[in-house]
Write a protein that holds these residues in place. Structure first.
Motif, PDB file in Angstrom:
ATOM      1  N   ALA A  57       0.839  -1.207   0.000  1.00 45.14           N
ATOM      2  CA  ALA A  57       0.000   0.000   0.000  1.00 45.14           C
ATOM      3  C   ALA A  57       0.870   1.252   0.000  1.00 45.14           C
ATOM      4  N   GLU A 102       2.412   1.767  -3.302  1.00 40.50           N
ATOM      5  CA  GLU A 102       1.456   2.363  -4.239  1.00 40.50           C
ATOM      6  C   GLU A 102       1.282   3.854  -3.970  1.00 40.50           C
ATOM      7  N   ASP A 103       1.331   4.227  -2.679  1.00 44.08           N
ATOM      8  CA  ASP A 103       1.264   5.659  -2.350  1.00 44.08           C
ATOM      9  C   ASP A 103       2.400   6.401  -3.050  1.00 44.08           C
ATOM     10  N   ASP A 119      -1.301  -7.936  -8.846  1.00 42.79           N
ATOM     11  CA  ASP A 119      -2.727  -7.890  -8.514  1.00 42.79           C
ATOM     12  C   ASP A 119      -3.544  -8.133  -9.790  1.00 42.79           C
ATOM     13  N   ARG A 178      -5.672  -6.482 -11.412  1.00 43.10           N
ATOM     14  CA  ARG A 178      -5.737  -5.445 -12.444  1.00 43.10           C
ATOM     15  C   ARG A 178      -4.494  -5.490 -13.338  1.00 43.10           C
ATOM     16  N   TYR A 216     -17.688 -16.156 -23.039  1.00 39.98           N
ATOM     17  CA  TYR A 216     -17.561 -15.095 -22.037  1.00 39.98           C
ATOM     18  C   TYR A 216     -16.337 -14.190 -22.148  1.00 39.98           C
ATOM     19  N   GLU A 217     -15.187 -14.772 -22.343  1.00 38.07           N
ATOM     20  CA  GLU A 217     -13.954 -14.028 -22.068  1.00 38.07           C
ATOM     21  C   GLU A 217     -13.544 -13.123 -23.228  1.00 38.07           C
ATOM     22  N   THR A 220     -11.237  -5.669 -14.142  1.00 38.27           N
ATOM     23  CA  THR A 220     -11.589  -6.494 -12.981  1.00 38.27           C
ATOM     24  C   THR A 220     -12.420  -7.667 -13.501  1.00 38.27           C
ATOM     25  N   PHE A 221     -12.670  -8.618 -12.624  1.00 41.93           N
ATOM     26  CA  PHE A 221     -13.505  -9.747 -13.027  1.00 41.93           C
ATOM     27  C   PHE A 221     -14.984  -9.375 -13.101  1.00 41.93           C
ATOM     28  N   LEU A 264     -15.365 -11.431 -17.900  1.00 42.21           N
ATOM     29  CA  LEU A 264     -16.203 -12.508 -17.355  1.00 42.21           C
ATOM     30  C   LEU A 264     -15.575 -13.874 -17.561  1.00 42.21           C
ATOM     31  N   LEU A 265     -15.470 -14.594 -16.464  1.00 42.27           N
ATOM     32  CA  LEU A 265     -15.063 -15.993 -16.515  1.00 42.27           C
ATOM     33  C   LEU A 265     -16.297 -16.846 -16.246  1.00 42.27           C
ATOM     34  N   PRO A 266     -16.378 -17.998 -16.891  1.00 38.59           N
ATOM     35  CA  PRO A 266     -17.503 -18.868 -16.556  1.00 38.59           C
ATOM     36  C   PRO A 266     -17.365 -19.367 -15.122  1.00 38.59           C
ATOM     37  N   GLY A 267     -18.485 -19.479 -14.439  1.00 41.77           N
ATOM     38  CA  GLY A 267     -18.483 -20.031 -13.089  1.00 41.77           C
ATOM     39  C   GLY A 267     -19.100 -21.421 -13.109  1.00 41.77           C
ATOM     40  N   PRO A 275     -15.802 -14.175 -28.130  1.00 41.43           N
ATOM     41  CA  PRO A 275     -16.855 -14.994 -27.552  1.00 41.43           C
ATOM     42  C   PRO A 275     -18.226 -14.664 -28.166  1.00 41.43           C
TER      43      PRO A 275
END
Lengths: 276, 778
Positions: free
Chosen positions: B112, B115-116, B270, B272, B680-681, B695-696, B700-703, B760
């Motif tokens: 953190a 990142e600051d 991370d 992102r 999806y992806e 972000t997720f 989209l990932l299949p669940g 997709p």
């Protein structure tokens, strides 16, 4: 990404929370379930100095049932509603909508008030509660006020809340036993935010016939008197497509494919209300 | 088959720790004095760097390219003719070429705080036009990524075998087909901890990687260190899929930083960073024509394929492996007489494209199988009939196809027959005639593919990339208590090698698998290996383990015969013992004799003892060919564009299955990723070269609810060239689903005249295709 450094307070009563929210020397953000706010903090989309956690305030978790309505505290979770811990005055609508929000892990923590204040157009509550004719109860330093939910959400991630004000609860009218409702949302996958939402409520004893198109680019689109929209017989073919499309266009939802999907969601919500 | 040997459905040994949360991943490692790194990344896709302003208060905590003197850029050159090399600096110099490219490195006690600090660094950038469309990037008017190239083409390849003989075919079907840019999404992202050991003068890099030895070679080269000064440890790694095969600029930065600052440094990617600047893959475009006769027999394929390679050539696979492979594997498992293919690997202002499970195969399977179905529709026959005419037949094996791929074995038509029967196409046709009560349209789709695996020197030297696999080595060592250690240079991060390699050793020596320890993921403790990629581990490391264990068996037999007072020709090794006609002796007793009671050893004992490192290569190293037919039954909602997979059948031939349960797991996992590619992806970019999913929630990932359980049927044709007849099967599950699902959707939409050609297949694309078809019909 990690959040910026912030202070954290968890007041035990509403007055203390409102007092913290009124501080103008620091950037204050209120957190309830944190299911949207948490990722936003991590992505540094919001960078508060002080986070005020309102989940320790007992009165925000209260549920009060009256003859003609129920008032649900803003910190009641989706899971509380899904699990039937809230008395049913909506012929099962609240419980059904709650059970379809995101994933169970999100429902365990996410709150009805938090969802409304976050004001994401794709969220379930804003559309569902609009159709149910709910009001939002807002507490400020001096007074309490009530806003019909159509007037609460101002736009994407924007509400009518003034600085230092908190949503303490949501009042939902009791439906008559003859009421029929339908809720339909399309998602790319289970648990994702909706692409389109259709909600329909018909409660003749209370002279209510309301339709809502949600998950738009802004506020839900409300047809407060939907009798002309749904047409005679309420059959799928009776829906006045032009009226619906005009409503969407007027609200900036102009893409024909988007309109088609939203129209289908509404049509299916009406069909569900009619038991098919 | 024994209860623990080849073919046993053994529970995975590694799951005991992984499922109890006792795994040790890079982010779990703790070191005294550790500091965290955050990177300042380019906010623009393409810009000249005018300046980097670091506040004075942080000048000791921020590093830029100017500080990293002597560090060489990452350079992955291909030996293919005409390849243009790119230099990827660890921290950007002069220009930034993709959003997320590293510009500065910030260090602090926590991430953190790092990142600051990063947020206080100001970049003065002079924005240049972004090259975001690979087709437009081929034009001479396009802005240039690498100014000295003259164009944006990493590599162009061309093959032509008799295409002129197909051009007059009566049936000609042309399609423009594409697969979206995607992100690999292992549960764990990348991450590294770097430590400089002053006593050993050695850099240790703990890295979430799948090819530790290759990372070591690449890292030593960039940092100018002897390879002996670099040790790479890959601890538990949460999935790789190809992303973790790559030497990252972040790793070079961390290695350099650890040498400078004298304390351990860490960077944990991370999500992102991972989505927008890391794990991109799969972006292909095809202009493809199938030629056929009126019976639907394929006579030729003519294709122009373009791959968006991104800004730089990644180490070690290079920027061209994907597109160049397209040309050699596009013909798939089919036998047809004419073929032409031109490929382009294009540099764009996006992060480098990396090899993802299936690599180019998912794209070529999509392109070819869609064209085969289009031919079937054009001719008016069932899609499986088109395939049956041209699938390689068992009596042709071994078979060299039109691009000289050597098919080793198998009965491809049988996999098709079984899939067609299992999904019951005649029943689907009846159901389609009757219609669905809910207004949806159903359709059935097929895709057959082959998966070349464990291909070795003879294939890879031709690509001329920085690494060419040769013999794979394994060390087997009996311990004094009769246990066995296996040391391998491949890495297991989901494949279950700690179990399957133990099963191989058990097959040879009969030692209980609970007493067999597979050591992997540490360059200091394992033989050199190119690592885990190309579905090669079971064939290569499995073969090497078998060879090393056979050597141990031979040596143990000699000692055992002496102790049993018999001749070595009269003993065998089985069940963990040396067995003679009059008695037996355990390998444990033999090990104790070698290590602790050498006075009892035969005078001519092998001085190498009970430890052996043996290299292995299949009899022929052109690769094993596993294959499958996938069959999908889908329902399409024509009003909102939703697709539901109603049934899915996979008929797979993976040669001898060492652990069928693990093979099933590989297929299920690959299938889930294939569903992601199909439906999806997508990592979209705008015209400024900005990645639009970070972000997720956006990517989209299949669940679990989107991935039905496929019905898997195994055929087991032994591979002729490998130990035990095993074949590589790691990637297949991810190859065919986009093609099978798209064909099913197109079959469903056939009454509307709509056809989907881009993955997709989103609701919007479905509705647009229906709308287009409606417009062209009126």
């Amino acid at each position: 990404m990690k959040p910026v450094r912030f202070d954290y307070a968890r007041p035990a009563d509403l007055a203390a929370a409102i007092a913290l929210g009124r501080r103008d020397d620091v950037v204050v953000k209120v957190i309830a379930g944190g299911q949207s706010l948490g990722p936003m903090l991590n992505l540094r989309l919001i960078q508060p100095d002080l986070l005020v956690d309102i989940t320790a305030i007992a009165e925000l978790k209260r549920v009060e049932e009256a003859a003609d309505s129920i008032t649900i505290g803003s910190c009641v979770t989706h899971a509380d509603i899904e699990d039937g811990h809230v008395p049913d005055v909506t012929c099962g609508a609240l419980r059904a909508v709650a059970s379809g929000i995101a994933y169970r892990a999100v429902r365990n923590r996410g709150t009805i008030g938090g969802s409304l204040v976050h004001a994401d157009p794709s969220a379930d509550w804003i559309s569902a509660l609009t159709a149910l004719g709910a009001s939002v109860i807002i507490h400020g330093a001096q007074q309490e006020r009530r806003v019909p939910i159509e007037g609460f959400m101002a736009g994407v991630f924007e509400t009518d809340l003034a600085s230092g004000e908190l949503v303490s609860g949501i009042q939902i009218p009791r439906l008559s036993s003859a009421a029929r409702w339908g809720y339909y949302k399309t998602c790319r996958k289970t648990g994702e935010f909706a692409h389109a939402i259709g909600v329909y409520l018909e409660d003749p004893e209370r002279s209510v016939c309301r339709a809502v198109i949600g998950a738009t680019g802004g506020k839900p689109i409300v047809f407060a008197d939907a009798n002309a929209l749904v047409g005679a017989g309420r059959s799928p073919g009776a829906l006045d497509v032009k009226l619906a499309r005009d409503g969407m266009t007027a609200h900036g939802l102009t893409d024909p494919i988007d309109q088609q999907i939203h129209l289908a969601a509404l049509r299916r919500a009406i069909a569900r209300a009619n038991g098919s | 088959m024994t209860e623990q040997g080849i073919g046993a459905r053994l529970l995975r040994k590694e799951d005991d720790r992984l499922l109890r949360g006792r795994g040790q991943f890079v982010a779990d490692l703790r070191f005294a004095g550790l500091k965290d790194v955050a990177f300042v990344r380019s906010p623009l896709a393409h810009a000249r760097i005018r300046g980097i302003v670091v506040p004075l208060t942080h000048k000791d905590a921020v590093f830029t390219a100017g500080d990293m003197k002597g560090v060489k850029p990452i350079r992955a050159v291909s030996g293919l003719r005409g390849f243009k090399a790119s230099d990827q600096p660890s921290l950007a110099t002069e220009k930034v070429r993709f959003v997320g490219e590293l510009v500065a490195m910030c260090i602090a006690p926590t991430r953190a705080e790092a990142e600051d600090i990063a947020s206080t660094v100001t970049l003065d950038l002079d924005e240049l036009p972004a090259v975001y469309d690979m087709l437009a990037a081929r034009n001479s008017t396009s802005a240039l990524l690498h100014d000295d190239w003259g164009d944006n083409v990493f590599l162009e390849t061309f093959v032509d075998t008799n295409i002129d003989k197909a051009l007059d075919a009566p049936i000609k079907v042309t399609r423009e087909i594409s697969t979206a840019r995607q992100c690999m999404a292992p549960l764990e992202g990348r991450g590294a901890v770097a430590i400089w050991d002053k006593r050993l003068e050695q850099l240790t890099l703990h890295s979430a990687c799948q090819m530790p030895h290759i990372v070591r070679t690449g890292l030593a080269g960039c940092l100018g260190l002897d390879e002996g000064q670099v040790r790479v440890i890959a601890p538990d790694v949460g999935g790789g899929f190809g992303y973790k095969a790559i030497l990252l600029a972040e790793e070079v930065c961390l290695g350099w930083l650890a040498m400078q600052c004298g304390h351990p440094v860490r960077w944990i990617e991370d999500r992102r960073e991972h989505l927008t600047a890391g794990a991109n893959c799969r972006e292909h475009h095809y202009r493809i024509t199938g030629y056929a006769d009126r019976d639907g027999r394929l006579l030729g394929i003519d294709c122009e394929a373009t791959v968006d390679s991104g800004a730089y050539s990644s180490y070690p696979f290079s920027a061209c492996l994907e597109a160049a492979q397209v040309a050699s594997i596009l013909p798939g498992p089919y036998d047809f007489p004419a073929y032409r293919c031109r490929t382009y690997s294009i540099a764009t202002n996006k992060c480098p494209i990396l090899p993802y499970r299936g690599v180019a195969r998912t794209g070529v399977c999509f392109a070819l199988e869609l064209v085969l179905d289009a031919i079937a529709r054009e001719v008016g026959i069932e899609p499986h009939e088109v395939r049956a005419k041209i699938l390689v037949k068992p009596e042709q094996m071994p078979f060299d196809n039109i691009t000289k791929k050597h098919f080793d074995s198998g009965d491809y038509p049988e996999s098709l027959r079984r899939a067609v029967g299992s999904i019951d196409i005649p029943a689907v046709r009846v159901r389609q005639k009757n219609g669905e009560t809910d207004g949806r349209l159903i359709g059935v789709g097929l895709a057959t593919y082959c998966e070349q695996a464990a291909h070795g020197t003879s294939v890879y030297y031709g690509w001329g990339i920085p690494m060419v696999p040769g013999f794979e080595q394994a060390t087997a060592r009996l311990t004094p208590d009769g246990g066995l250690e296996l040391r391998v240079g491949v890495h297991s991060h989901g494949q279950g090698l700690e179990t399957t390699l133990a099963q191989v050793a058990h097959e040879i020596l009969g030692i209980d698998v609970s007493k067999i320890k597979v050591v992997h993921g540490d360059t200091a403790m394992t033989p050199y290996s190119t690592g885990t990629w190309g579905s090669r581990c079971m064939v290569m490391a499995g073969g090497a383990v078998s060879a090393a264990c056979k050597e141990i068996a031979k040596r143990a037999a000699k000692i055992g015969a002496q102790l049993l007072q018999t001749d070595v020709s009269r003993v065998t090794v089985r069940g963990g013992e040396v067995v003679g006609s009059q008695g037996s002796i355990t390998l444990g007793e033999i090990a104790r004799t070698w290590y602790l009671k050498p006075q009892n050893l035969p005078s001519d004992v092998d001085p190498g003892g009970l430890e052996a490192t043996i290299g292995y290569k299949p009899v022929r190293d052109t690769g094993t060919f596993s294959y499958a037919t996938h069959a999908a039954l889908v329902a399409v909602d024509p009003e909102i564009g939703d697709i539901e997979i109603l049934d899915y059948v996979i008929v797979e031939d993976g040669g001898k299955l060492v652990n069928p349960m693990i093979v099933d797991g590989q297929i299920y996992g690959g299938f889930a990723q294939g569903v992601g590619t199909a439906l999806y992806e997508e990592m979209p970019f705008n015209s400024a070269g900005q990645p639009l999913a970070s972000t997720f929630a956006d990517y989209l990932l299949p669940g679990p609810t989107e991935v039905p359980a496929p019905r898997v049927d195994h055929m087991e044709t032994l591979a002729p060239y490998t130990e035990f007849g095993v074949k590589g099967i790691g990637e297949g599950g991810a190859i065919a689903p986009p093609a099978a699902i798209a064909n099913a959707v197109n079959d469903a939409l056939r009454p509307l005249g709509a056809e989907l050609l881009n993955s997709p297949i989103t609701p919007r694309r479905v509705l647009e295709a229906i709308a287009r078809a409606g417009r062209s019909a009126t």
